[in-house]
Design a protein around this motif. Structure first.
Motif, PDB file in Angstrom:
ATOM      1  N   TRP A 238       8.111   3.932  65.912  1.00  0.00           N
ATOM      2  CA  TRP A 238       9.505   4.371  65.939  1.00  0.00           C
ATOM      3  C   TRP A 238       9.827   4.893  67.342  1.00  0.00           C
ATOM      4  CZ3 TRP A 238       6.155   4.896  61.981  1.00  0.00           C
ATOM      5  CH2 TRP A 238       6.530   4.338  60.750  1.00  0.00           C
ATOM      6  N   ARG A 239      11.090   4.734  67.744  1.00  0.00           N
ATOM      7  CA  ARG A 239      11.502   5.117  69.097  1.00  0.00           C
ATOM      8  C   ARG A 239      12.721   6.027  69.064  1.00  0.00           C
ATOM      9  NH1 ARG A 239       9.566  -0.046  69.256  1.00  0.00           N
ATOM     10  NH2 ARG A 239       7.992  -0.470  70.897  1.00  0.00           N
ATOM     11  N   ASN A 240      12.820   6.857  70.073  1.00  0.00           N
ATOM     12  CA  ASN A 240      13.980   7.736  70.230  1.00  0.00           C
ATOM     13  C   ASN A 240      14.105   8.117  71.697  1.00  0.00           C
ATOM     14  OD1 ASN A 240      16.171   9.488  69.324  1.00  0.00           O
ATOM     15  ND2 ASN A 240      14.799  11.187  69.783  1.00  0.00           N
ATOM     16  N   SER A 241      15.319   8.398  72.118  1.00  0.00           N
ATOM     17  CA  SER A 241      15.537   8.892  73.475  1.00  0.00           C
ATOM     18  C   SER A 241      16.598   9.980  73.453  1.00  0.00           C
ATOM     19  CB  SER A 241      15.952   7.759  74.417  1.00  0.00           C
ATOM     20  OG  SER A 241      17.207   7.228  74.037  1.00  0.00           O
ATOM     21  N   MET A 242      16.566  10.825  74.449  1.00  0.00           N
ATOM     22  CA  MET A 242      17.507  11.938  74.556  1.00  0.00           C
ATOM     23  C   MET A 242      17.783  12.177  76.035  1.00  0.00           C
ATOM     24  SD  MET A 242      17.064  15.697  72.793  1.00  0.00           S
ATOM     25  CE  MET A 242      15.979  16.459  74.008  1.00  0.00           C
ATOM     26  N   THR A 256       8.004   6.764  72.214  1.00  0.00           N
ATOM     27  CA  THR A 256       7.579   5.786  71.210  1.00  0.00           C
ATOM     28  C   THR A 256       6.482   6.440  70.388  1.00  0.00           C
ATOM     29  OG1 THR A 256       8.079   3.919  72.664  1.00  0.00           O
ATOM     30  CG2 THR A 256       6.582   3.507  70.820  1.00  0.00           C
ATOM     31  N   VAL A 343      12.771  15.490  70.840  1.00  0.00           N
ATOM     32  CA  VAL A 343      12.607  14.059  71.096  1.00  0.00           C
ATOM     33  C   VAL A 343      11.754  13.413  70.009  1.00  0.00           C
ATOM     34  CG1 VAL A 343      11.803  12.320  72.737  1.00  0.00           C
ATOM     35  CG2 VAL A 343      12.894  14.414  73.579  1.00  0.00           C
ATOM     36  N   GLY A 346      13.447  13.054  66.667  1.00  0.00           N
ATOM     37  CA  GLY A 346      14.310  11.885  66.555  1.00  0.00           C
ATOM     38  C   GLY A 346      13.577  10.662  66.049  1.00  0.00           C
ATOM     39  N   CYS A 347      12.278  10.577  66.356  1.00  0.00           N
ATOM     40  CA  CYS A 347      11.458   9.488  65.794  1.00  0.00           C
ATOM     41  C   CYS A 347      11.147   9.762  64.330  1.00  0.00           C
ATOM     42  CB  CYS A 347      10.161   9.345  66.577  1.00  0.00           C
ATOM     43  SG  CYS A 347      10.339   8.905  68.321  1.00  0.00           S
ATOM     44  N   GLN A 350      13.583   9.204  61.266  1.00  0.00           N
ATOM     45  CA  GLN A 350      13.806   7.837  60.804  1.00  0.00           C
ATOM     46  C   GLN A 350      12.953   7.506  59.581  1.00  0.00           C
ATOM     47  OE1 GLN A 350      13.686   4.987  64.171  1.00  0.00           O
ATOM     48  NE2 GLN A 350      13.945   6.763  65.518  1.00  0.00           N
ATOM     49  N   GLU A 359      19.115  18.436  66.533  1.00  0.00           N
ATOM     50  CA  GLU A 359      18.751  18.983  67.833  1.00  0.00           C
ATOM     51  C   GLU A 359      19.275  20.412  67.989  1.00  0.00           C
ATOM     52  OE1 GLU A 359      18.894  14.672  70.190  1.00  0.00           O
ATOM     53  OE2 GLU A 359      20.203  16.312  70.832  1.00  0.00           O
ATOM     54  N   ARG A 476      23.501  15.202  63.514  1.00  0.00           N
ATOM     55  CA  ARG A 476      23.058  13.927  62.936  1.00  0.00           C
ATOM     56  C   ARG A 476      23.655  13.725  61.560  1.00  0.00           C
ATOM     57  NH1 ARG A 476      18.625  13.911  59.339  1.00  0.00           N
ATOM     58  NH2 ARG A 476      17.405  15.837  59.205  1.00  0.00           N
TER      59      ARG A 476
END
Length: 557
Positions: A238-242, A256, A343, A346-347, A350, A359, A476
């Motif tokens: 799973w991926r996330n960015s901020m 990741t 961060v 956020g993964c 999901q 956040e 969210r």
């Protein structure tokens, strides 16, 4: 109990709990003897006991994740520089190397070998934040680590009970607060000594000659427990960015997260490169807060030690802002590093959204202040202090976020009375900031409104290291973002979020700390509250109709 006869599981469990009590007393000694207010009032420290392999067996509950989880690796560096067989009773070692310690020069790490009957049996280590270690001061403006203050390599602080007076003279001569800095150094060594005394007492009581069996038990049981929790999660990537404010340009933090049968791995490939200024993060500190965020969600009930940490691994590209090499400036590494739980959350949301908050403010909003109390020199070093303050945390899935609460660092806010007694500053206002938490089914925590002036007619510095001004905490699932932070003068001049800035005489500094993000559409909140109250039989349908406009839904015919 004779160790050779084998300890029962109950005996080992009792000793494990006793070991945690030992390191908690170690931390309390540091807390009560420290000179720096950020330690004694706010708990910015760590304490722990390690076996002779460098494995952390127990950590004190008192302390911060950034200190604890980076200290967990620093003891291995001490052993590499000072092999166990060369250590003697009465020795103590010190460093503030950011890449072998806890991430910046303001943290001293002291490690002390513990001896029983002339034989080394353990190592005690501790860390605390010192207010001033020279350089340009505790802020992000330096362009290399050498500008940030006194750099202490791996050195012997005490040699068989004899203090290294040359080193202490160097420390005193490279700080604006020589008494405080010297006192803090001795408090670190002193708390380790108390830990050693209590451990030997425990070992005599339980009639054990080493920690080998207990250490294996602690690490193996903790590792098994975390592995069992990971096994409940789906396998995959799973991926996330901020995006956060950065110093002179926004910074992207990309993660990741991979869950496998071997554990959880987080790779920060895709993250922005290192900054010219002191917001860079050594990998040890990146790892510390990343695994803390993972642990909060995946293994929150399992003690933190080498075993539980072994299944959580972290990588970041060399040269990135999360793996900045020496001599990169790193004084304000907490501003970026403390964002990392958000961060990884956020993964995780999901796959397990019911456990993950929105956040929050995340990084501390420390008011790093400095100035003089009178004109001229005359031995007056002036004042230098970090007044810790916090914003709101993100909304939780089933509860509102916490207001004015330091997560993930865990430090307490500096009491106004302490700040005013040690500086000429006057706090005219310090209150919650209404409406700053993002609205939602559950609401983000609120920030604070802080207004500060000076009691003397002199300018003073704010060494700003703030974030969430241009990029506030995101809500969210339809929840609203938290309010952005702000720093400026009461007269209307806006300050930059990072960098040294001057507050003129007679002016007041105004700080608005950010709020946390909300979860869920706000209009769902009343409906869900009604449903909850009805199901709990707290209200009748008639009362719900009168109070909330509730209309029963008719079953389809």
């Amino acid at each position: 109990m004779n160790e050779s006869s084998g300890a029962s599981l109950i005996d080992l469990q009792i000793m494990w709990h006793r070991l945690i009590a030992v390191v908690e007393e170690q931390a309390q000694v540091l807390l009560r003897t420290a000179f720096s207010p950020i330690v004694r009032e706010c708990g910015d420290l760590s304490a722990g006991v390690f076996d002779l392999k460098g494995r952390m067996l127990a950590q004190a509950v008192t302390g911060t994740p950034g200190h604890v989880n980076s200290m967990a690796e620093s003891v291995k560096h001490f052993i590499a520089h000072f092999p166990i067989e060369t250590m003697k009773p009465g020795d103590a070692y010190i460093t503030n190397d950011p890449w072998m310690g806890t991430g910046h020069l303001n943290d001293f790490v002291v490690t002390t070998p513990c001896f029983k009957d002339g034989k080394a049996v353990a190592l005690f280590s501790c860390t605390s934040h010192l207010m001033d270690i020279g350089g340009i001061g505790f802020g992000p403006d330096a362009t290399d680590v050498f500008m940030e203050g006194l750099y202490i390599p791996m050195l012997k602080l005490i040699d068989q009970g004899v203090v290294n007076e040359t080193l202490m003279a160097m420390i005193r001569s490279n700080t604006r607060l020589p008494i405080d800095t010297e006192g803090d150094t001795y408090s670190l060594a002193g708390c380790n000594d108390v830990g050693c005394q209590r451990l030997v007492e425990m070992m005599r009581e339980f009639e054990i000659s080493s920690l080998d069996t207990l250490g294996d038990f602690i690490c193996d049981r903790s590792r098994e427990a975390v592995l069992a929790e990971i096994a409940k999660l789906p396998k995959g990537v799973w991926r996330n960015s901020m995006v956060v404010d950065g110093y002179d340009a926004p910074v992207t933090l990309a993660a990741t997260l991979t869950i496998s049968g071997e554990g959880i791995h987080v790779d920060f490939d895709g993250t922005s490169g290192a900054s010219k200024f002191g917001i860079n993060v050594p990998l040890s500190y990146t790892t510390a807060y990343t695994v803390f965020g993972l642990g909060c969600v995946v293994a929150s009930q399992i003690p933190n030690n080498a075993g539980s940490l072994s299944l959580l691994t972290v990588a970041a590209p060399a040269g990135s802002i999360l793996n900045a090499p020496k001599p990169a400036p790193v004084a304000s590494r907490h501003v970026i590093g403390q964002m990392l739980p958000d961060v990884v959350f956020g993964c995780l949301r999901q796959i397990i959204p019911e456990r993950v908050p929105a956040e929050g403010t995340s990084c501390l909003w420390n008011l790093n202040v400095r100035g003089r109390t009178r004109s001229g020199n005359g031995g007056n070093y002036g004042f230098s202090m970090a007044v810790t303050s916090n914003g709101g945390t993100g909304a939780r899935p089933d509860k509102d976020g916490l207001s004015a609460t330091a997560y993930p660092s865990g430090v307490r806010g500096t009491p106004v009375e302490i700040a005013e007694s040690q500086t000429p500053l006057i706090f005219w206002k310090k209150e919650l900031r209404p409406g700053s938490g993002g609205a939602g089914r559950t609401q983000g925590g609120h920030g604070q409104i802080i207004e500060i002036g000076s009691g003397v007619d002199r300018p003073w510095d704010i060494l700003a290291a703030f974030d969430r001004i241009d990029h506030p905490a995101r809500g969210r699932d339809g929840g609203q973002d938290g309010a952005a932070g702000y720093v400026g003068l009461k007269s209307g001049q806006k300050f930059r979020g990072k960098g040294f800035q001057l507050v003129p005489p007679g002016e007041r500094l105004v700080v608005l700390t950010p709020g946390g993000g909300g979860i869920g559409a706000p209009d769902q909140r009343a409906a869900e509250r009604v449903a909850r109250d009805l199901s709990d039989e707290l209200v009748s349908e008639e009362t719900a109709r009168d109070l909330y406009g509730y209309t029963p839904v008719k079953a389809a015919e």
